[in-house]
Design an enzyme around this catalytic site. Structure first.
Site, PDB file in Angstrom:
ATOM      1  N   ARG A 103       8.593  -0.274   0.080  1.00  0.00           N
ATOM      2  CA  ARG A 103       9.234  -1.564  -0.079  1.00  0.00           C
ATOM      3  C   ARG A 103      10.673  -1.423  -0.540  1.00  0.00           C
ATOM      4  O   ARG A 103      11.331  -2.418  -0.834  1.00  0.00           O
ATOM      5  CB  ARG A 103       8.454  -2.354  -1.110  1.00  0.00           C
ATOM      6  CG  ARG A 103       7.980  -3.685  -0.547  1.00  0.00           C
ATOM      7  CD  ARG A 103       7.318  -4.398  -1.643  1.00  0.00           C
ATOM      8  NE  ARG A 103       6.941  -5.731  -1.390  1.00  0.00           N
ATOM      9  CZ  ARG A 103       5.774  -6.116  -0.895  1.00  0.00           C
ATOM     10  NH1 ARG A 103       4.917  -5.245  -0.453  1.00  0.00           N
ATOM     11  NH2 ARG A 103       5.500  -7.383  -0.830  1.00  0.00           N
ATOM     12  N   ARG A 122      -0.705 -20.409   2.134  1.00  0.00           N
ATOM     13  CA  ARG A 122      -1.680 -19.300   2.150  1.00  0.00           C
ATOM     14  C   ARG A 122      -2.778 -19.533   1.112  1.00  0.00           C
ATOM     15  O   ARG A 122      -2.500 -19.897  -0.027  1.00  0.00           O
ATOM     16  CB  ARG A 122      -0.958 -17.975   1.869  1.00  0.00           C
ATOM     17  CG  ARG A 122      -1.936 -16.812   1.689  1.00  0.00           C
ATOM     18  CD  ARG A 122      -1.278 -15.474   1.893  1.00  0.00           C
ATOM     19  NE  ARG A 122      -0.228 -15.171   0.936  1.00  0.00           N
ATOM     20  CZ  ARG A 122       0.548 -14.087   1.013  1.00  0.00           C
ATOM     21  NH1 ARG A 122       0.378 -13.218   1.992  1.00  0.00           N
ATOM     22  NH2 ARG A 122       1.480 -13.869   0.116  1.00  0.00           N
TER      23      ARG A 122
HETATM   24  P1  ADP Z   1       3.113 -10.066   0.527  1.00  0.00           P
HETATM   25  O1  ADP Z   1       1.920  -9.769   1.374  1.00  0.00           O
HETATM   26  O2  ADP Z   1       3.271 -11.508   0.275  1.00  0.00           O
HETATM   27  O3  ADP Z   1       4.358  -9.425   1.038  1.00  0.00           O
HETATM   28  P2  ADP Z   1       1.973  -8.104  -1.223  1.00  0.00           P
HETATM   29  O4  ADP Z   1       0.547  -8.486  -1.312  1.00  0.00           O
HETATM   30  O5  ADP Z   1       2.332  -6.998  -0.294  1.00  0.00           O
HETATM   31  O6  ADP Z   1       2.821  -9.410  -0.882  1.00  0.00           O
HETATM   32  O7  ADP Z   1       2.556  -7.733  -2.651  1.00  0.00           O
HETATM   33  C1  ADP Z   1       2.369  -8.574  -3.754  1.00  0.00           C
HETATM   34  C2  ADP Z   1       3.140  -8.000  -4.938  1.00  0.00           C
HETATM   35  O8  ADP Z   1       2.621  -6.697  -5.267  1.00  0.00           O
HETATM   36  C3  ADP Z   1       4.628  -7.765  -4.703  1.00  0.00           C
HETATM   37  O9  ADP Z   1       5.407  -8.950  -4.911  1.00  0.00           O
HETATM   38  C4  ADP Z   1       4.932  -6.686  -5.747  1.00  0.00           C
HETATM   39  O10 ADP Z   1       5.015  -7.226  -7.055  1.00  0.00           O
HETATM   40  C5  ADP Z   1       3.666  -5.821  -5.686  1.00  0.00           C
HETATM   41  N1  ADP Z   1       3.824  -4.742  -4.698  1.00  0.00           N
HETATM   42  C6  ADP Z   1       3.143  -4.589  -3.519  1.00  0.00           C
HETATM   43  N2  ADP Z   1       3.546  -3.487  -2.882  1.00  0.00           N
HETATM   44  C7  ADP Z   1       4.511  -2.921  -3.637  1.00  0.00           C
HETATM   45  C8  ADP Z   1       5.339  -1.769  -3.504  1.00  0.00           C
HETATM   46  N3  ADP Z   1       5.281  -0.960  -2.429  1.00  0.00           N
HETATM   47  N4  ADP Z   1       6.219  -1.499  -4.510  1.00  0.00           N
HETATM   48  C9  ADP Z   1       6.323  -2.273  -5.591  1.00  0.00           C
HETATM   49  N5  ADP Z   1       5.589  -3.397  -5.776  1.00  0.00           N
HETATM   50  C10 ADP Z   1       4.689  -3.719  -4.808  1.00  0.00           C
HETATM   51  P1  ADP Z   2       1.943 -10.973   4.503  1.00  0.00           P
HETATM   52  O1  ADP Z   2       0.856  -9.944   4.310  1.00  0.00           O
HETATM   53  O2  ADP Z   2       3.071 -10.458   5.364  1.00  0.00           O
HETATM   54  O3  ADP Z   2       2.442 -11.550   3.217  1.00  0.00           O
HETATM   55  P2  ADP Z   2      -0.191 -12.708   5.526  1.00  0.00           P
HETATM   56  O4  ADP Z   2      -0.858 -11.920   6.597  1.00  0.00           O
HETATM   57  O5  ADP Z   2      -0.891 -12.845   4.230  1.00  0.00           O
HETATM   58  O6  ADP Z   2       1.341 -12.197   5.331  1.00  0.00           O
HETATM   59  O7  ADP Z   2       0.110 -14.166   6.135  1.00  0.00           O
HETATM   60  C1  ADP Z   2       0.759 -15.178   5.355  1.00  0.00           C
HETATM   61  C2  ADP Z   2       0.170 -16.550   5.720  1.00  0.00           C
HETATM   62  O8  ADP Z   2       0.547 -16.890   7.058  1.00  0.00           O
HETATM   63  C3  ADP Z   2      -1.358 -16.617   5.680  1.00  0.00           C
HETATM   64  O9  ADP Z   2      -1.756 -17.857   5.155  1.00  0.00           O
HETATM   65  C4  ADP Z   2      -1.766 -16.471   7.152  1.00  0.00           C
HETATM   66  O10 ADP Z   2      -2.983 -17.176   7.418  1.00  0.00           O
HETATM   67  C5  ADP Z   2      -0.598 -17.128   7.872  1.00  0.00           C
HETATM   68  N1  ADP Z   2      -0.294 -16.515   9.165  1.00  0.00           N
HETATM   69  C6  ADP Z   2      -0.379 -15.202   9.512  1.00  0.00           C
HETATM   70  N2  ADP Z   2      -0.021 -15.012  10.805  1.00  0.00           N
HETATM   71  C7  ADP Z   2       0.326 -16.240  11.281  1.00  0.00           C
HETATM   72  C8  ADP Z   2       0.794 -16.721  12.547  1.00  0.00           C
HETATM   73  N3  ADP Z   2       0.987 -15.887  13.583  1.00  0.00           N
HETATM   74  N4  ADP Z   2       1.049 -18.048  12.666  1.00  0.00           N
HETATM   75  C9  ADP Z   2       0.862 -18.882  11.626  1.00  0.00           C
HETATM   76  N5  ADP Z   2       0.417 -18.506  10.413  1.00  0.00           N
HETATM   77  C10 ADP Z   2       0.145 -17.199  10.236  1.00  0.00           C
END
Ligand code: ADP
Ligand code: ADP
Length: 217
Positions: free
Chosen positions: A88, A127
């Site tokens: 990240r 979400r």
């Molecule tokens: P999203 O799917 O919305 O991008 P994640 O589930 O990947 O969020 O991450 C949620 C939180 O977990 C991040 O905002 C951060 O605080 C922490 N996190 C996840 N991956 C990393 C990483 N590679 N380095 C540092 N913090 C991380």
């Molecule tokens: P990330 O891991 O990158 O944070 P998520 O896979 O958790 O993202 O998706 C974020 C939100 O967007 C979830 O509520 C998911 O259901 C929705 N979402 C994912 N793909 C799509 C898409 N192609 N169109 C609309 N909504 C989506």
């Protein structure tokens, strides 16, 4: 194959990761999921990570990197893996490169899920996540049959603490400052593939699989 998924929070990394990993028969390794499991389990790692996650900041690199090193050393990750949410920032990408070189290998491809800001905010704000099985839903784009209940397992759906408006804003800033530079880092390595991540989930999976096939041999 050794694959990394990058993209802003809410781009659909977790959603796509499960399908891509299953098509390729490799484990999906999501650092966010591992941190959240530690938070729910009340471990020391979870207590430390929660502080950063609730603010929308990154968990410190040494903690995150140690956790990934352990996970990548497990048997199921030896033939390939799909990393979701790691690296990240550029320092994490550099450590990952060194770590894989120690194992005598390297990344094959980095998929960059491209979605515009407004759409990312709509996706994050709606979400909902299942407390029991972790499946991700969306109140508008992918609603469960019964509001608040997971269709897959009957578990309770909740909104992540970090999916509230103020924290979303901070996470997007952190993405721009720290994560977006990975795009040129991996472009320079010659392994970056951009994927249009708008439209139906299945179409994005198909685009991702076509992009991966270009790197398969
Ligand atoms: P999203 O799917 O919305 O991008 P994640 O589930 O990947 O969020 O991450 C949620 C939180 O977990 C991040 O905002 C951060 O605080 C922490 N996190 C996840 N991956 C990393 C990483 N590679 N380095 C540092 N913090 C991380
Ligand atoms: P990330 O891991 O990158 O944070 P998520 O896979 O958790 O993202 O998706 C974020 C939100 O967007 C979830 O509520 C998911 O259901 C929705 N979402 C994912 N793909 C799509 C898409 N192609 N169109 C609309 N909504 C989506």
């Amino acid at each position: 194959m050794r694959v990394v998924l990058v993209g802003p929070p809410g781009a659909g990394k977790g959603t796509q990761a499960q399908f891509i990993a299953s098509h390729l028969s490799i484990p999906k390794i999501s650092t966010g999921d591992i941190f959240r499991a530690n938070v729910s389990g009340g471990t020391e790692l979870g207590k430390l990570a929660k502080e950063y996650m609730d603010r929308g900041d990154l968990v410190p690199d040494e903690v995150t990197v140690a956790m990934v090193r352990d996970r990548l050393s497990e048997d199921d990750a030896q033939e390939g893996f799909l990393l979701d949410g790691f690296p990240r920032n550029v320092p994490q990408a550099e450590v990952l490169k060194k770590m894989l070189a120690e194992f005598g290998t390297g990344l094959d491809v980095v998929l960059n899920l491209v979605v515009e800001d407004d759409e990312v905010v709509r996706r994050l704000a709606g979400r909902r996540t299942c407390r029991s099985c972790g499946k991700v839903w969306h109140v508008v784009f992918d609603p469960p049959t019964v509001e608040g209940v997971c269709d897959a397992c009957g578990g309770e759906l909740f909104q992540r603490d970090d999916d509230r408006e103020e924290t979303i804003r901070r996470r997007l800033e952190v993405y721009q400052e720290q994560t977006a530079p990975l795009i040129s880092f991996y472009a320079d390595e010659g392994i970056l593939q951009g994927v249009d991540a708008t439209g139906p989930v299945e179409e994005i999976t198909q685009r991702s699989m076509s992009a991966l096939r270009r790197f398969a041999d």
